[in-house]
Write a protein that holds these residues in place. Sequence first.
Motif, PDB file in Angstrom:
ATOM      1  N   ALA A  53      -1.579   1.195  -9.337  1.00 57.99           N
ATOM      2  CA  ALA A  53      -2.945   1.377  -8.859  1.00 57.99           C
ATOM      3  C   ALA A  53      -3.845   2.046  -9.890  1.00 57.99           C
ATOM      4  CB  ALA A  53      -2.944   2.218  -7.574  1.00 57.99           C
ATOM      5  N   ALA A  54      -3.274   2.515 -11.012  1.00 58.55           N
ATOM      6  CA  ALA A  54      -4.071   3.199 -12.034  1.00 58.55           C
ATOM      7  C   ALA A  54      -4.679   2.168 -12.975  1.00 58.55           C
ATOM      8  CB  ALA A  54      -3.202   4.179 -12.806  1.00 58.55           C
ATOM      9  N   LEU A  55      -5.946   2.360 -13.321  1.00 54.79           N
ATOM     10  CA  LEU A  55      -6.616   1.481 -14.266  1.00 54.79           C
ATOM     11  C   LEU A  55      -6.599   2.121 -15.646  1.00 54.79           C
ATOM     12  CD1 LEU A  55      -8.602   1.112 -11.393  1.00 54.79           C
ATOM     13  CD2 LEU A  55      -9.088  -0.858 -12.837  1.00 54.79           C
ATOM     14  N   ALA A  56      -6.544   1.275 -16.678  1.00 56.51           N
ATOM     15  CA  ALA A  56      -6.451   1.775 -18.045  1.00 56.51           C
ATOM     16  C   ALA A  56      -7.366   0.969 -18.951  1.00 56.51           C
ATOM     17  CB  ALA A  56      -5.009   1.695 -18.548  1.00 56.51           C
ATOM     18  N   LEU A 102       0.823  -1.207   0.000  1.00 52.09           N
ATOM     19  CA  LEU A 102       0.000   0.000   0.000  1.00 52.09           C
ATOM     20  C   LEU A 102       0.861   1.263   0.000  1.00 52.09           C
ATOM     21  CD1 LEU A 102      -2.887  -0.928   2.478  1.00 52.09           C
ATOM     22  CD2 LEU A 102      -3.041  -0.630   0.002  1.00 52.09           C
ATOM     23  N   LEU A 103       1.925   1.254   0.798  1.00 52.95           N
ATOM     24  CA  LEU A 103       2.825   2.404   0.821  1.00 52.95           C
ATOM     25  C   LEU A 103       3.501   2.602  -0.530  1.00 52.95           C
ATOM     26  CD1 LEU A 103       4.486   1.935   4.327  1.00 52.95           C
ATOM     27  CD2 LEU A 103       2.696   3.570   3.683  1.00 52.95           C
ATOM     28  N   GLU A 130       3.923   5.606  -5.757  1.00 55.95           N
ATOM     29  CA  GLU A 130       3.842   5.622  -7.216  1.00 55.95           C
ATOM     30  C   GLU A 130       2.805   6.622  -7.701  1.00 55.95           C
ATOM     31  OE1 GLU A 130       3.102   1.676  -8.563  1.00 55.95           O
ATOM     32  OE2 GLU A 130       5.162   0.995  -8.241  1.00 55.95           O
ATOM     33  N   VAL A 131       1.670   6.700  -7.014  1.00 57.97           N
ATOM     34  CA  VAL A 131       0.634   7.660  -7.401  1.00 57.97           C
ATOM     35  C   VAL A 131       1.141   9.090  -7.230  1.00 57.97           C
ATOM     36  CG1 VAL A 131      -1.640   8.585  -6.761  1.00 57.97           C
ATOM     37  CG2 VAL A 131      -1.306   6.115  -6.990  1.00 57.97           C
ATOM     38  N   PRO A 183      -5.743   8.031  -9.767  1.00 51.98           N
ATOM     39  CA  PRO A 183      -6.523   8.343  -8.565  1.00 51.98           C
ATOM     40  C   PRO A 183      -5.902   9.485  -7.779  1.00 51.98           C
ATOM     41  CG  PRO A 183      -5.256   6.343  -8.231  1.00 51.98           C
ATOM     42  CD  PRO A 183      -5.074   6.721  -9.661  1.00 51.98           C
ATOM     43  N   GLY A 184      -6.712  10.079  -6.918  1.00 55.26           N
ATOM     44  CA  GLY A 184      -6.255  11.182  -6.084  1.00 55.26           C
ATOM     45  C   GLY A 184      -7.371  12.182  -5.883  1.00 55.26           C
TER      46      GLY A 184
END
Length: 315
Positions: free
Chosen positions: A246-249, A105-106, A111-112, A140-141
């Motif tokens: 964590a990013a979806l594409a 998770l960290l 990365e985000v 995300p964010g």
Amino acid sequence: MILLLVCVPLLTPFLAVPAARRAAAVLAPRAAVALLTATALVLAASATAALALLVVPGASYLPAVAVLEELGRPLTIGPPVVTVGLALAAAGALLRLVLPAGAGLLRDRAEVRRARAAAGPGGGELAVLRDARPDAYALPGRPGRIVVTTGMLRALEPAEREALFAHERAHLRGRHHLHLQAMEVAARCHPALRALREPLCYALERTADEAAATAVGDRRLAARAIGRAALATRSAPAPVAHRPRAALAAVAGPVPRRVAALLGAGDSRATRPRAGRLVAGALLLCLAVSGGTALGAAGEVHAHIESAQGETSGP
């Protein structure tokens, strides 16, 4: 009795995963996302609790724990060597499984943050990166942003770009990255749950596909946009380095199967209701058994603790 109860949550994922993998094929995409996420979280939490409960009897042999809990005698689930051995094994498994989940998770958060810095300080929904390699993803964010490279913009026609943006917008609006992160944590807590990553990713992409088709009002256009974007990405010499895990594409997962579903040649929104009910029922039964036995084991341990507290040590 305690040993039997804690074994059930540890073994149930091996029985539930085959049924859960079917959920993405026989349920509507949004329902499959909800059921797969709930399945992973409940099974992972029950298995983790079972391991923690195995540690308690062995820990009661430590003088410091006995004094702290005011125990008149150690708890036991068998001979002392078995009780302590199981406790050590369970503690080792907890450290090996749970600590990497937190580290993951960290890592995802870092990365985000790096990807948001690369996207620039602009507050708009769309962030365009000057990169010849085609790529697009939902970052995300707060706020979430759609990141697209100049290479992807050149690969698509204007109408196809709108369909692609609608797909990524659906990921942001549905906060799909939280489902993905929950699955990653669950998969690290129990190895059997790793097999649910692929069907969850497929269900998330199908949910966004349907949202994009609704937004542009043309299922064929949405299918064409996803197909062309995937072809452009596959032909790139190397993936874009700054896309976080964590990013979806829109180009993720089995694209031909998703395109076929949008065109009505594969699984569609109107899925097989009878099969869906059977899969959902089987999974809910597994969740009830796993969660119920974990609670039962906790009750047994608590009863043993109360019994030990009510006894006095010898003179």
